[in-house]
Write a protein that holds these residues in place. Structure first.
Motif: not given
Length: 312
Positions: A194-222
């Motif tokens: 619902q938040l994505h429908e109301v404010d797609q830019a705000f929501t997408s930014n946070h979701l994309q940033q979480i994705g970037r953090l996840t990729k960096r986390a894999q590298k930190a683990i390895m």
């Protein structure tokens, strides 16, 4: 057909990527062998019946909260052409805590039915049935619970992409803590949509940033960089909180863990209750922080080493 079919599954922990994974971003999860589930199925002479901690009796009278179990078993019975059955479920996975309970139930049930009928079960078939059950339980599941509770290695997961495993080389410990509050996965997933429908830019930014953090986390683990992973985990939690999938209780516990020297902390799973995870440098730190959290009201804790395959 065997006299009794047996199926087992483990719990799971999502390390990074909750909610963002629904929108195509990656997530990291691994089986959590500290909690397990076992399903056994055999022929019944009195109709389809279930014995579990939540319901014992006819499947026709099963509570709505277990609608996914009824739907899954009905489909398995039809497609495998089985007689009426008696299904027993024994689980140490806390329900509605973000540890993959509903997916693990589906994994164990599916494996039990195929074992009962002495039928080979491919990974593709298993995930098909588990995702079918999860759609009923959660509405729009990412599929990560199904993959993590049915596997035996850490996974890097992206929706509709090939699941890849990777080594867990990290000199650190993970404390899993139960808030004692039922998680609200379905409500949280719906709220983000619902938040994505109301404010797609705000929501997408946070979701994309979480994705970037996840990729960096894999590298930190390895790369065996626990301090870096801790910072990434904490930032991920702040992003999730901005998407309104945390709550005051989770935030307060996480602040307490960080104030006691944790490398990082975040919610795990659907959020709005359930469990959270705390990364520490040593077992002693994890045990000390765990005691502090219990004094503050945490219901239960589990500890898992994150060195080379210590989670197996």
């Amino acid at each position: 057909m065997r006299d009794v079919g047996i199926g087992e599954a483990t719990g799971k922990i999502i390390l990074m990527g909750e909610h963002a994974v629904v929108y195509g971003e990656p997530a990291i999860a691994f089986p959590f062998t500290g909690t397990k589930i076992r399903a056994s199925v055999s022929e019944s002479v009195s109709g389809n019946e279930l014995t579990s901690s939540y319901h014992s009796g006819s499947l026709s009278n099963i509570p709505e909260a277990l609608a996914n179990v009824r739907a899954l078993t009905t489909r398995l019975q039809k497609e495998l052409v089985t007689p009426d059955f008696q299904l027993q479920i024994d689980s140490t996975i806390p329900a509605e805590r973000g540890m993959g309970s509903s997916a693990a139930v589906a994994v164990a049930i599916t494996r039990a039915f195929f074992d009962w009928q002495e039928r080979d079960l491919t990974e593709e078939q298993l995930l098909f049935y588990v995702n079918y059950s999860e759609q009923i339980a959660h509405g729009n599941p990412s599929g990560i619970d199904a993959a993590a509770t049915s596997g035996s290695h850490p996974i890097f997961f992206r929706k509709n992409k090939e699941i890849t495993s990777f080594p867990l080389h990290l000199d650190a410990y993970l404390l899993v803590a139960d808030t004692g509050i039922k998680g609200q996965t379905r409500a949280a997933v719906k709220s983000v949509a619902q938040l994505h429908e109301v404010d797609q830019a705000f929501t997408s930014n946070h979701l994309q940033q979480i994705g970037r953090l996840t990729k960096r986390a894999q590298k930190a683990i390895m790369g065996n960089r626990p301090e870096e992973l801790g910072l990434l985990m904490t930032e991920a939690h702040l992003r999730l909180a901005s998407l309104h999938v945390s709550n005051t209780t989770l935030n307060e516990y996480i602040r307490l863990a960080l104030s006691e020297g944790a490398l990082g902390a975040k919610l795990t799973g659907g959020g709005r209750g359930g469990c959270f995870i705390v990364l520490t440098k040593s077992k002693e730190d994890a045990e000390r922080i765990g005691q502090k959290l219990k004094v503050a009201g945490v219901k239960d804790t589990w500890l898992q080493g994150l060195g080379v395959y210590q989670y197996v």
